[in-house]
Enzyme design. Structure first.
Site, PDB file in Angstrom:
ATOM      1  N   HIS A 134       9.906   0.138  -0.432  1.00 39.37           N
ATOM      2  CA  HIS A 134       8.596  -0.387  -0.024  1.00 39.37           C
ATOM      3  C   HIS A 134       8.443  -1.866  -0.396  1.00 39.37           C
ATOM      4  O   HIS A 134       7.735  -2.607   0.273  1.00 39.37           O
ATOM      5  CB  HIS A 134       7.476   0.455  -0.639  1.00 39.37           C
ATOM      6  CG  HIS A 134       7.579   1.900  -0.277  1.00 39.37           C
ATOM      7  ND1 HIS A 134       7.416   2.347   1.017  1.00 39.37           N
ATOM      8  CD2 HIS A 134       7.879   2.997  -1.017  1.00 39.37           C
ATOM      9  CE1 HIS A 134       7.591   3.653   1.052  1.00 39.37           C
ATOM     10  NE2 HIS A 134       7.877   4.083  -0.168  1.00 39.37           N
TER      11      HIS A 134
ATOM     12  N   HIS B  92       2.751   2.686  -1.018  1.00 35.62           N
ATOM     13  CA  HIS B  92       3.731   2.185  -0.040  1.00 35.62           C
ATOM     14  C   HIS B  92       3.477   0.733   0.371  1.00 35.62           C
ATOM     15  O   HIS B  92       4.429  -0.006   0.592  1.00 35.62           O
ATOM     16  CB  HIS B  92       3.705   3.048   1.231  1.00 35.62           C
ATOM     17  CG  HIS B  92       4.292   4.413   1.032  1.00 35.62           C
ATOM     18  ND1 HIS B  92       4.672   5.216   2.079  1.00 35.62           N
ATOM     19  CD2 HIS B  92       4.557   5.126  -0.101  1.00 35.62           C
ATOM     20  CE1 HIS B  92       5.160   6.360   1.603  1.00 35.62           C
ATOM     21  NE2 HIS B  92       5.086   6.336   0.284  1.00 35.62           N
TER      22      HIS B  92
END
Ligand code: RB5
Length: 150
Positions: A133, A98
């Site tokens: 992300h 992420h």
């Protein structure tokens, strides 16, 4: 991969073990840390390793101090560094997936050597997921840009 490793006096033994562990996984490891137990200043090591990552001298890095916190805070002051403290394997893969963390940090006074090895292996095997992300990581870079002239 070419991986940097840095540590202060609180993590000499763990640094040596993690260095050997990563070499055993087939990586080239560059040691930026201290090798003796004399007291030293972790911000210097964090900055040194942060610069090595930001300049591309190494692909990513592992930082170890007593908690992993001080040395990661220092590394995070270098533009382009995303250093994340990990004390478990779930965090270790998520910070890559992420946050595209380019440094992981942990504490020699917090995690045992087997957990530390699991954290390192998990992080090195994880991949950035991109997508939404990517946009958020770009937002972090924007914060750096906005503040670098202050
Ligand atoms: C050194 O005693 C200790 O303060 C350092 O290793 C680290 O834990 C700082 O965050």
């Amino acid at each position: 991969m070419k991986i940097g490793i840095g540590n202060d006096h609180a993590a000499v033994e763990m640094k040596m073990q993690i260095k050997e562990f990563m070499e055993g996984l087939g990586h080239e490891v560059v040691n930026y840390g201290v090798d003796t137990p004399e007291s030293c200043d972790y911000p210097e090591i964090g900055e040194r390793v942060g610069n090595a990552v930001a300049s591309g001298e190494v692909d990513c890095a592992v930082l170890i101090c007593g908690t992993g916190v001080g040395i990661s805070i220092a590394a995070n002051k270098v533009n382009g560094v995303r250093a994340a403290v990990c004390s478990d394997t779930t965090t270790a893969h998520l910070v890559k997936e992420h946050n595209n963390a380019n440094i992981i940090a942990f504490g020699a006074r917090i995690v045992g050597i087997e957990t530390a090895k699991d954290i390192v292996k998990t992080y090195l095997e994880a991949e950035f997921m991109g997508g939404r992300h990517e946009r958020r990581v770009a937002m972090i870079s924007d914060i750096e840009k906005k503040n670098s002239s202050k």
